[in-house]
Every structure is written in C-alpha cells, then in structure tokens.
Design an enzyme around this catalytic site. Sequence first.
Site, PDB file in Angstrom:
ATOM      1  N   HIS A  11      59.925  40.974  31.960  1.00 55.56           N
ATOM      2  CA  HIS A  11      60.428  40.031  30.949  1.00 55.56           C
ATOM      3  C   HIS A  11      59.342  39.048  30.538  1.00 55.56           C
ATOM      4  CE1 HIS A  11      64.482  41.529  31.839  1.00 55.56           C
ATOM      5  NE2 HIS A  11      64.020  41.618  33.073  1.00 55.56           N
ATOM      6  N   GLY A  34      35.264  33.713  53.790  1.00 52.23           N
ATOM      7  CA  GLY A  34      36.427  32.869  53.525  1.00 52.23           C
ATOM      8  C   GLY A  34      37.632  33.660  53.071  1.00 52.23           C
ATOM      9  N   ARG A  35      37.425  34.599  52.123  1.00 46.48           N
ATOM     10  CA  ARG A  35      38.554  35.341  51.580  1.00 46.48           C
ATOM     11  C   ARG A  35      39.026  36.462  52.500  1.00 46.48           C
ATOM     12  NH1 ARG A  35      34.067  35.349  48.790  1.00 46.48           N
ATOM     13  NH2 ARG A  35      32.791  37.240  48.645  1.00 46.48           N
ATOM     14  N   GLU A  59      37.859  19.392  47.698  1.00 44.03           N
ATOM     15  CA  GLU A  59      39.318  19.284  47.591  1.00 44.03           C
ATOM     16  C   GLU A  59      39.930  19.068  48.975  1.00 44.03           C
ATOM     17  OE1 GLU A  59      37.453  21.806  46.477  1.00 44.03           O
ATOM     18  OE2 GLU A  59      38.085  22.459  44.467  1.00 44.03           O
ATOM     19  N   LYS A  94      30.563  23.410  41.258  1.00 46.22           N
ATOM     20  CA  LYS A  94      30.707  22.385  42.301  1.00 46.22           C
ATOM     21  C   LYS A  94      29.651  21.297  42.110  1.00 46.22           C
ATOM     22  CE  LYS A  94      32.520  25.129  46.236  1.00 46.22           C
ATOM     23  NZ  LYS A  94      32.184  25.658  47.594  1.00 46.22           N
ATOM     24  N   GLU A 117      36.434  37.391  43.679  1.00 47.93           N
ATOM     25  CA  GLU A 117      35.334  36.630  44.276  1.00 47.93           C
ATOM     26  C   GLU A 117      34.401  37.572  45.045  1.00 47.93           C
ATOM     27  OE1 GLU A 117      35.501  33.267  47.524  1.00 47.93           O
ATOM     28  OE2 GLU A 117      35.678  32.297  45.550  1.00 47.93           O
ATOM     29  N   LYS A 146      36.119  26.431  56.346  1.00 45.15           N
ATOM     30  CA  LYS A 146      34.991  27.081  57.026  1.00 45.15           C
ATOM     31  C   LYS A 146      33.807  26.123  57.091  1.00 45.15           C
ATOM     32  CE  LYS A 146      32.140  31.244  56.967  1.00 45.15           C
ATOM     33  NZ  LYS A 146      31.917  32.598  56.407  1.00 45.15           N
TER      34      LYS A 146
HETATM   35  O1  F6P Z   1      35.739  29.472  46.339  1.00 44.94           O
HETATM   36  C1  F6P Z   1      34.575  29.182  47.034  1.00 44.94           C
HETATM   37  C2  F6P Z   1      34.887  29.100  48.506  1.00 44.94           C
HETATM   38  O2  F6P Z   1      33.709  28.948  49.236  1.00 44.94           O
HETATM   39  C3  F6P Z   1      35.668  30.293  49.009  1.00 44.94           C
HETATM   40  O3  F6P Z   1      34.871  31.410  49.265  1.00 44.94           O
HETATM   41  C4  F6P Z   1      36.316  29.711  50.223  1.00 44.94           C
HETATM   42  O4  F6P Z   1      37.412  30.494  50.689  1.00 44.94           O
HETATM   43  C5  F6P Z   1      36.765  28.352  49.673  1.00 44.94           C
HETATM   44  O5  F6P Z   1      35.730  27.961  48.771  1.00 44.94           O
HETATM   45  C6  F6P Z   1      37.014  27.288  50.711  1.00 44.94           C
HETATM   46  O6  F6P Z   1      35.859  27.132  51.500  1.00 44.94           O
HETATM   47  P1  F6P Z   1      36.017  26.368  52.919  1.00 44.94           P
HETATM   48  O7  F6P Z   1      36.930  27.228  53.768  1.00 44.94           O
HETATM   49  O8  F6P Z   1      34.624  26.278  53.446  1.00 44.94           O
HETATM   50  O9  F6P Z   1      36.628  25.027  52.637  1.00 44.94           O
END
Ligand code: F6P
Length: 540
Positions: free
Chosen positions: A382, A265-266, A211, A509, A351, A205
């Site tokens: 199990h 995002g979620r 990452e 972060k 979240e 987003k």
């Molecule tokens: O976990 C924090 C967050 O901002 C989430 O809400 C989001 O889904 C994820 O990191 C990835 O964010 P982006 O889609 O901006 O890379």
Amino acid sequence: MSLTQTSAWQNLAALAVAFRKKTLVELFDADPGRATRFAAEACGVYLDYSKQRIDAEVLAALQRLAQQQDLSGRVAAMMSGERINPTEHRAVLHTALRAPKGYGKVVVDGQDVNVNVHRVLDRMAEFASRVRDGRHRSATGELFSHVVNIGIGGSDLGPRMVNEALIDFCDGPRTHYVANVDGAQLAAVLADLEPASTLFIVTSKTFTTLETMANAGAARRWLVRALGESAVSQHFIAVSTNAAEVRRFGIDPARMFEFWDWVGGRYSVWSAVGLSLMLALGPQRFREWLDGAHAMDRHFCETVPASNLPVLMALLAVWNRNFLDSPTQVVAPYAQNLEHFVHWLQQLEMESNGKRVHRDGSPLAVSTTPALWGDVGTNGQHAFFQMLHQGSDVHPVDFILPVRATHPWPEQQQMLIANCLAQSAALMRGKSADEVRAELSVKLSGSELEQAIPHRVFPGNRPSSTLLVQRLDPYHLGALMALYEHRTFVLSLLWDINAFDQWGVELGKSLAQTVLKAMNGEEVLLDASTRELLNKSLTY
Ligand code: F6P
C-alpha cells in the site's frame, strides 16, 4: 586486468544479452521442475530463487565467477583470522563471536579469540542473570526494570532490530534504544522512565562518536540530577574497545564489557554490543540466537557453492545488478516484528559494499551495491508496490516470510502468507494486454476499452526470491542474519572490494565539527551555501 575483462565476467555479459529475450513465464513453461530445481535450504531457511531471471547455464557461469574470484580461498582467509581488511590492517572474525566454547582455534595479536569471546560472554551472562533475578539492583535498591542502550549505527541497529524481532521471547527488563543526536529521541525515552529503575548501556566501539557521547552525557546528567554522582557507577555500563575513553567519560572500566578491533561495527551485534539483548532475552535464548548464526556459518563454510544460500543470493544480486542493470534491491520482510530488519540490513550492505575502488585502491569499472530499501509486507503493498509492478525500472525483491506465527490469529497469518506469495507471482507473470482486454470487455468497449488497457497491463518478468523462515525465534533469526552477512561478504569478493572499512563516513563527521566551530564563533572556512544556510538557521 579489469574485472570486466576477465573471462567469467565477459561470459556473463554475453549470456545476459541472450537472456534478456527470455521471460520467466516461458522459463517455467519450458521446465516444469523449475520451482524445486532452483531452491536451496539450510538451518530452517528455504530459499526459492526460481523466480529469478536465471537458468542452469547462467547459474553455472555465475559459479565460475565465484571460482574466478577465489571464493573458497577468501572464505578460508577470513575464518583463519587473516587481516583481510587491508586499509585498517584488521582481521574479520564476527563469526568467532557465535562459535561454541572450544570451537576452532584462531589467534589474533597473540590472543586465543575463542577464549576471549567466551570470557566476555560468561561475564555478560553472569551480569544479565544478576540483573534479571534482582541480585544486582539500582543505587536505590530497586530492580532495573528498564534498560536504555545508547549507541548508533552498528551499536544500535542490530540490537534494536533483534529486540523488536524477538519481542515475544523477551522476559527481562524493557529495553529502549537511543541513537539520534536529535534530543527528541532521548527525551521521548526518558519521559516514561524513572532514574531509580533505569540501567544505561553506553555502546560505542570507539567511545568517541558524537551522537553517542552527547546522548550519554545528557542521560548521565538526568540520572545525577535525580540520584547524585554516586549513582553513576551502579547505573552506567560501557560496551567498547576503548577503555581509556570509557574512563575519561566517567565509567569505571570494571563496568565495561569489551569487544575487539576484529569486529566491525555493523557486524558487532553478536558481541557485548548485544548486552541489552542478553538482558532482555536471558542467556539461554541469547545462546540459541548465536547457535542459529553459527549453524549458518557452518553451512556457508562447508556447503558446495551450488547449494550454498549466501553464495547463491550474492551471485543473484550480481546478476541482477551488473548484468540485468537493476538500479536498486528491495527487501520485504512479511513479518511486522521485522520492521527494523531493513534498517539493519542497509548499514550491513551499503556501509560494507558502497565502495568505488578495489581492495588495491584501483578504480572499479563496474557498479557495486545498489540502494537497498524496503518495508514490511503487507504494508509495502500500500506504499511502493505500485512502482515495483508497473514502474519504468525493474527492482528485484527478496521476500522474507516467517511461516509459523507467534500471534494468536491464525487466519491473519494465512492472509499474510497468501499476500506474500501472490506478490512474487504477480511480479513474475504480470498481466498481458490480451488478458486485460478479456477482463474489461465485459464492461467497456471501443475506444474506451482501448484507452483503459495500457494502464492496466503488468509487464511482469520482474524477479524475486522468497525466503521461507520456519519461525521468527532466536535460532532462525540468527541464521537469517548470518545469511545476509555472508551474502554481503561474497558480494564484496565478487567485486573485489573491502567490505570491512567505512572511510566514507569520515568527511561528514569532520565537516560537522567545522560547522560547530563556526556556530561557536570560531573563524573557519565554509563554502558559500553552508555559510548562508548556517546564518539563516541561526535566525530563521
Ligand atoms: O557509521 C560509521 C560508524 O563508524 C559505524 O561503522 C559504526 O557502527 C557507528 O559509526 C558507531 O560507531 P561506534 O560504535 O564507534 O560508536
């Protein structure tokens, strides 16, 4: 006035004191119609909540809490495009992503949301069709037989889970997901792939997530080493709201599929974040999946609270959490292809509702969402079901059971169903000392018998809901996912918290950036423990 001082909350607190004395076995004995009375159905999902520790009086009091918290008003506000995310001043319209063309008219920032959603969906469908039928090929003219989605959190968990859940319905390119900045995941995926037949989708987003940008950069170098810089435009697609950052990364915004700030995002899997799914499933099944979610949206918006599945599940969750003091919530999907469902649900719920202040910033006087965890059945039996049956705490369980199998072994589907139903029955009824004594006395006696009994007693009276899903297909998975999204939203309004921001992820972060600076020799302030660990990690 604090939430705990409101009349609905105080009434529930009083009821809980009386209710603790009642057991589920007694409630079933006293009400033969209980099993059907406390059930509801929508969109091919049947909710049995008769094994929850409630009766008609508790349910009515819970509905009064929903009414007190303006359930209907808050739902209307969300669906109308009001900016109900106060800290980011954004609307919340993930439901618009799955509405059919022309359904409803919501305008945000002067734009007709439905028109924009379907413009992007049409572009996604056109692109997916061209990749799937070979009109769009790689830089070397080969078919794209593999797709790698690079993203994390909501840019990974939803697509990954849906791809896994609907694997039997996927007939497009093989899809792989890379999320962790631990290079081991990217290395494992790329080890099996050929640059010439691999399409990368960088999904973010913000298009700034550490990452994702690290993995995308490594993947880009992997491709360029094999096919040269000119291949990037053919092999890299971006999914983002941030065209400037996409361009800075080196992907032409013309190769970008957009989504919007009013998609959290979620909650974004239904948008272009789901492009890997459109490639794997094809446009028609992707639409069926959206239609299932849209059907649940309509159920949520149009059904009275007493028969409304998301409302009922949220009210039961508040009852267990805030009035019966359950420390966690377990979700046990009895379907191996739902192996990633809990991971997706953890971000969605924790979240969203892992908060400690109200929407207005005032501190909460009550607990909010409990730790949500679980695993597929029968595996969980199990691993951790011992604790659920005989542990010191009561953990409510949502059992999710797709009834019709998509595999060719019906006798094993029967075993799966039998185990799922048996587990919720065992949690509910338990096994008393007298029952254990009667069983054991055939082979034990005296002190040996008496010593054995306590270890074999099941307290029972442990609540669960069971969700029967007709079949794990695109439509019903869409409905199930939307059900849990709306459960999360209703929980947030019951607690009066903002489900749609996530400031809690920011501190970690920024401190990671500080540690990285220290690793690069810059002078930064670190606490003694972090400094010591960093020094140790550099030489250990
Ligand atoms: O976990 C924090 C967050 O901002 C989430 O809400 C989001 O889904 C994820 O990191 C990835 O964010 P982006 O889609 O901006 O890379």
